[in-house]
Design a protein around this motif. Structure first.
Motif, short mmCIF file in Angstrom:
data_model
loop_
_atom_site.label_atom_id
_atom_site.label_comp_id
_atom_site.label_asym_id
_atom_site.label_seq_id
_atom_site.Cartn_x
_atom_site.Cartn_y
_atom_site.Cartn_z
N ASP A 70 0.83 -1.20 0.00
CA ASP A 70 0.00 0.00 0.00
C ASP A 70 0.87 1.25 0.00
O ASP A 70 2.01 1.25 0.49
N ALA A 71 0.30 2.32 -0.53
CA ALA A 71 1.00 3.61 -0.51
C ALA A 71 1.35 3.98 0.92
O ALA A 71 0.58 3.75 1.85
N GLY A 72 2.53 4.54 1.10
CA GLY A 72 2.98 4.94 2.42
C GLY A 72 3.83 3.90 3.12
O GLY A 72 4.46 4.19 4.14
N THR A 73 3.83 2.66 2.59
CA THR A 73 4.64 1.60 3.20
C THR A 73 6.13 1.86 2.94
O THR A 73 6.52 2.32 1.86
N TYR A 74 6.95 1.57 3.94
CA TYR A 74 8.41 1.66 3.78
C TYR A 74 8.90 0.30 3.27
O TYR A 74 8.81 -0.71 3.98
N VAL A 75 9.39 0.28 2.03
CA VAL A 75 9.81 -0.95 1.36
C VAL A 75 11.33 -1.00 1.36
O VAL A 75 11.99 -0.08 0.84
N LEU A 76 11.88 -2.05 1.94
CA LEU A 76 13.34 -2.21 2.02
C LEU A 76 13.77 -3.44 1.23
O LEU A 76 13.25 -4.54 1.46
N PHE A 77 14.72 -3.25 0.29
CA PHE A 77 15.43 -4.37 -0.32
C PHE A 77 16.73 -4.55 0.45
O PHE A 77 17.53 -3.62 0.54
N ALA A 78 16.94 -5.73 1.02
CA ALA A 78 18.16 -6.01 1.79
C ALA A 78 18.73 -7.34 1.34
O ALA A 78 17.99 -8.25 0.95
N GLY A 79 20.06 -7.48 1.43
CA GLY A 79 20.70 -8.68 0.90
C GLY A 79 20.72 -8.64 -0.62
O GLY A 79 20.56 -9.68 -1.29
N TYR A 80 20.91 -7.48 -1.18
CA TYR A 80 20.77 -7.24 -2.62
C TYR A 80 21.62 -8.18 -3.46
O TYR A 80 21.16 -8.74 -4.47
N PHE A 81 22.86 -8.40 -3.07
CA PHE A 81 23.75 -9.22 -3.89
C PHE A 81 23.59 -10.71 -3.60
O PHE A 81 24.20 -11.53 -4.29
N LEU A 82 22.81 -11.07 -2.58
CA LEU A 82 22.63 -12.48 -2.23
C LEU A 82 21.32 -13.05 -2.78
O LEU A 82 21.14 -14.28 -2.79
N GLY A 85 3.52 5.19 -4.47
CA GLY A 85 3.53 5.99 -3.26
C GLY A 85 4.24 5.34 -2.09
O GLY A 85 4.13 5.84 -0.95
N CYS A 86 4.94 4.25 -2.32
CA CYS A 86 5.72 3.63 -1.24
C CYS A 86 7.04 4.39 -1.05
O CYS A 86 7.52 5.08 -1.96
N HIS A 87 7.62 4.26 0.13
CA HIS A 87 8.93 4.83 0.42
C HIS A 87 9.95 3.71 0.27
O HIS A 87 9.90 2.71 0.99
N THR A 88 10.88 3.85 -0.65
CA THR A 88 11.79 2.77 -0.98
C THR A 88 13.16 2.96 -0.33
O THR A 88 13.65 4.09 -0.21
N ALA A 89 13.74 1.84 0.09
CA ALA A 89 15.06 1.86 0.75
C ALA A 89 15.86 0.66 0.28
O ALA A 89 15.29 -0.37 -0.11
N LEU A 90 17.18 0.78 0.33
CA LEU A 90 18.06 -0.28 -0.16
C LEU A 90 19.27 -0.42 0.74
O LEU A 90 19.88 0.57 1.13
N ASP A 91 19.60 -1.69 1.06
CA ASP A 91 20.86 -2.03 1.72
C ASP A 91 21.50 -3.12 0.87
O ASP A 91 20.99 -4.23 0.78
N THR A 92 22.61 -2.80 0.22
CA THR A 92 23.18 -3.73 -0.75
C THR A 92 23.99 -4.85 -0.11
O THR A 92 23.96 -5.98 -0.56
N GLY A 93 24.73 -4.53 0.95
CA GLY A 93 25.77 -5.45 1.37
C GLY A 93 26.92 -5.41 0.37
O GLY A 93 26.95 -4.57 -0.54
N HIS A 94 27.87 -6.32 0.53
CA HIS A 94 29.02 -6.38 -0.39
C HIS A 94 28.79 -7.41 -1.48
O HIS A 94 28.28 -8.50 -1.20
N PRO A 95 29.16 -7.10 -2.72
CA PRO A 95 29.12 -8.14 -3.76
C PRO A 95 30.20 -9.19 -3.49
O PRO A 95 31.32 -8.85 -3.09
N ALA A 96 29.84 -10.46 -3.68
CA ALA A 96 30.77 -11.54 -3.36
C ALA A 96 32.06 -11.45 -4.16
O ALA A 96 33.14 -11.80 -3.67
N GLN A 97 31.99 -10.97 -5.40
CA GLN A 97 33.16 -10.91 -6.25
C GLN A 97 33.84 -9.54 -6.24
O GLN A 97 34.73 -9.28 -7.05
N GLY A 98 33.40 -8.68 -5.32
CA GLY A 98 34.00 -7.36 -5.25
C GLY A 98 33.27 -6.37 -6.14
O GLY A 98 32.43 -6.72 -6.96
N TRP A 99 33.60 -5.10 -5.94
CA TRP A 99 32.92 -4.04 -6.69
C TRP A 99 33.52 -3.90 -8.07
O TRP A 99 34.68 -3.52 -8.24
#
Length: 771
Positions: free
Chosen positions: A604-616, A636-650
């Motif tokens: 729903d609009a207004g929800t805080y949506v987090l993607f975490a563990g992006y590279f996994l 209308g969601c509030h989006t957030a991201l936590d990538t972590g480290h890529p296993a093979q490096g940046w």
């Protein structure tokens, strides 16, 4: 004017009553679940908007700035209008009044408001009684002149007088709790007055709202006014007794027996020697106003019929609210005077004897020697009319005895019996001014006071527990405030490892612990702990580890969208750490690779949506995940991201995808210092975070370990240092910050406040052994 008077009191209580009513109809199947949930969500929106009130105690004194409109001329219609807006439906589609009338709603709301007011006033009254008893305990030997009919009468003590005053307060508190119990009967379910054909459960509504019981007779439930009249009467009773005491205390101050407290007095405009105890005058005036409220209440009720009418219900509310508010001020003044009570120059023994207040003791002494009481009374009365006991001569006393036919040998007794007002301190009669008697009375009163305080606390706790349970129950209908997508796995934490052992060897370490892991799962857990309704979308295997993780998350209050898969086992991460070095990880993504965004409903609009563990989790960074993120932002969601480290490096590919495709769709980017440097290709984390924010337009919340966090947005940097703590386990610190930050934002906190609290939560996490 009527709307402005009633709306702040009525509307929050109406929302709470409506929550219980709709929840009951949902449970009974009276309303379809989806329709009931829509109403419950709207009611929760109104709670967030109006709260429970900002007045005294725990009462309902809520929205102060609701403008009157002719389309919603009273709180009942205003609630419907505001609820329809919150539900995004026309008022014609509302069901909140199904099987309910304004009659029983008003009656229920009035009781809900007044019962909390009664508990607040009871608390103040008992606090005043407690402080009065404290002065009484100190004043068991403070001898002064007691009066009857405003004339000097007999010796007594400050402790004796105040013990009596406290007794009246305890009686009043007992009556208040009795009125509370009469108030705490729910009229909801009686509808207009004859009930309803709908199969509702009035007892369930009563229980949800903390009422002790539901109504017995539906007619009395809406037409009754006994509780109003009892409440007005006890308010006036408390005020009247307080006013009587204020007048006595003012006279004591005039005599100089008690010092006039500067903070409760006013200087004279022309006479420099005067301190006017005007607060005592105000207390007397307040009593007069309470009497007026009592008269208005009784007269207004008597002007109505024995049926539901504004005379006996709505119109008396303003008198009771005004009287209750005034009584709160009165008791605070009274208690302030008692807390500042300071003894002055008490009357001397000579002054008391001269005033004649010991003559009763003389008469009683004669009576104990066989002189009839009336004769003794006349003898002593005649002597006093000729002068005080200090002026009596032996000859005059003997003559008075002879004239009355009494033994003149009793003259010495008469001469001495009236010279010692302090003798009253030795009295042993229960309830007397005797020192031991007053101490015993005070002890007994303190015990009774403790029981009454406990009774009030039990009643208040019951209301608090009922409200909490109602909120938790109805919250189940709400969409999640935080929705986390990503990894959930088992973490195995190995402490005290600097390097892997040589093949074929074994190394002993400080400790190995297993617990919930995965950035998404940990972030969701901390969001739930911070009070946000949190949903986790992740994939685990159909194995024991997957079942264990589900159980742990459910115990933490996280809502789960975690269908297990048979295609892979649950993921596992091994974290190795040691003092003075960064952690290192060995991870098997396992079932996380089976996650998909196909056919997922947008939050729903207004929800805080987090993607975490992006590279996994491959689905997060592939086309379906990016498309879902874009759609959530557009919805209308509030989006957030936590990538972590890529296993093979940046590498250039990872940097380009995040900076050009992903982060422009993200409101909040949550890297640690190493991740920010890797993504930006810079060595300084602050420069890296600033560069990322400028290039993508996202707000960067840089997690800086022991230095706390820094926020980069709009070309500005704001730092939030962490408190100094002893680190026990740093694993999951960033996830703690993620979850707390989003929960705080979802609750309405500003980014600055949310970040400050998130940093504090992460610091507590690393200094605790709790995962």
């Amino acid at each position: 004017m009527a709307f402005e008077e009633s709306a702040p009191h009525d509307l929050p209580a109406m929302v709470e009553a409506s929550l219980a009513h709709v929840q009951m109809m949902k449970e009974r199947g009276v309303l379809p679940e989806r329709r009931a949930d829509l109403l419950l969500r709207g009611l929760h929106t109104l709670i967030q908007r109006w709260g429970w009130g900002e007045g005294r105690g725990t009462g309902y004194h809520g929205p102060r700035h609701l403008d009157f409109t002719s389309q919603a001329e009273d709180p009942y219609y205003r609630l419907e209008c505001e609820l329809a807006k919150a539900c995004a439906i026309p008022t014609s589609e509302l069901d909140v009044q199904l099987a309910r009338s304004r009659n029983d709603l008003d009656a229920g709301v009035f009781r809900m408001i007044l019962r909390r007011d009664v508990l607040d006033i009871t608390d103040l009254l008992l606090q005043t009684a407690q402080d009065t008893l404290a002065v009484a305990s100190n004043g068991v030997k403070w001898l002064l002149t007691g009066h009857t009919h405003r004339r000097p009468a007999q010796p007594t003590t400050v402790g004796h007088v105040l013990s009596g005053l406290a007794e009246s307060m305890l009686s009043q508190a007992t009556e208040l709790l009795s009125v509370y119990d009469e108030l705490n009967v729910s009229p909801l379910g009686s509808a207009a007055f004859a009930g309803t054909d709908i199969e509702i459960d009035a007892a369930r509504v009563a229980d949800l709202l903390g009422f002790d019981s539901s109504f017995i007779a539906s007619y009395e439930a809406v037409a009754g006014a006994e509780h109003f009249m009892r409440l007005a009467a006890i308010y006036a009773r408390i005020s009247a007794t307080t006013a009587r005491w204020a007048r006595v205390l003012q006279e004591w101050m005039n005599f100089g027996w008690v010092k006039t407290p500067a903070e409760f007095s006013q200087g004279s405009s022309i006479m420099p020697q005067k301190q006017n105890p005007v607060v005592l005058e105000h207390m007397v005036s307040m009593s007069g106003a309470s009497n007026g409220d009592l008269l208005s209440t009784m007269t207004t009720i008597a002007a109505g019929w024995y049926e539901d009418s504004n005379n006996a219900t709505t119109d008396v509310q303003k008198h009771l609210w005004a009287s209750g508010d005034r009584l709160v001020r009165l008791l605070r003044l009274h208690d302030g005077v008692m807390r500042g009570f300071e003894i002055g120059a008490l009357p001397s023994a000579q002054q008391m004897v001269e005033a004649g207040i010991t003559t009763t003791s003389v008469s009683e002494a004669l009576a104990t020697k066989g002189v009839p009481w009336r004769a003794a009374h006349d003898i002593v009365g005649g002597l006093f009319r000729s002068g005080s006991p200090l002026t009596w001569s032996l000859a005059s006393v003997q003559q008075a005895l002879l004239d009355a036919g009494a033994d003149p040998e009793l003259a010495e007794l008469v001469m001495s019996a009236g010279l010692h007002p302090e003798a009253v301190l030795a009295r042993v009669q229960a309830g007397s001014p005797g020192v031991d008697a007053v101490k015993a009375a005070v002890a007994q009163q303190q015990g009774r006071l403790a029981q009454l305080q406990s009774g009030g606390d039990v009643r208040r706790a019951h209301l608090a527990e009922a409200r909490k349970a109602l909120m938790e129950l109805t919250r189940q209908s709400l969409p999640p405030a935080v929705h986390v997508f990503g990894d959930a796995n088992l973490d195995v934490v190995v402490r005290g490892v600097c390097a892997l052992p040589e093949p074929g060897t074994e190394v002993l370490v400080r400790g190995i612990a297993s617990r919930l892991g995965g950035s998404a799962a940990n972030s969701a857990t901390h969001a739930a702990r911070a009070g946000a309704r949190t949903l986790l979308s992740a994939v685990v295997g159909e194995d024991a580890t997957g079942h264990l993780l589900r159980d742990v998350l459910e115990q933490e209050g996280v809502l789960l969208d975690m269908d297990p898969t048979a295609s892979a086992p649950t993921g596992v991460t091994v974290a190795v750490e040691d003092t003075g070095r960064d952690r290192a990880f060995l991870s098997s993504t396992g079932a996380a690779e089976a996650m998909t965004f196909e056919r997922r409903e947008l939050p729903d609009a207004g929800t805080y949506v987090l993607f975490a563990g992006y590279f996994l989790v491959p689905a997060l960074r592939e086309g379906t995940g990016l498309s879902f993120l874009e759609a959530a932002r557009a919805a209308g969601c509030h989006t957030a991201l936590d990538t972590g480290h890529p296993a093979q490096g940046w590498g250039a590919a990872e940097q380009r995808q995040l900076l050009e495709d992903v982060l422009p769709q993200v409101e909040l980017f949550l890297p640690n210092e190493s991740e920010a440097c890797g993504l930006a290709g810079m060595e300084d984390p602050v420069d890296a975070a600033r560069s990322i924010a400028a290039r993508t337009g996202t707000t960067v919340v840089l997690k800086r370990g022991a230095r706390g966090a820094s926020v980069f947005a709009g070309g500005e940097q704001h730092d939030f240092p962490a408190p100094r703590v002893e680190v026990v386990d740093s694993t999951g610190a960033g996830d703690s910050l993620n979850g707390t930050l989003l929960a705080e934002l979802a609750a309405g906190s500003s980014l600055a406040v949310a970040t400050e609290r998130a940093v504090a939560a992460a610091s507590r996490h690393v200094s605790s052994t709790k995962s």
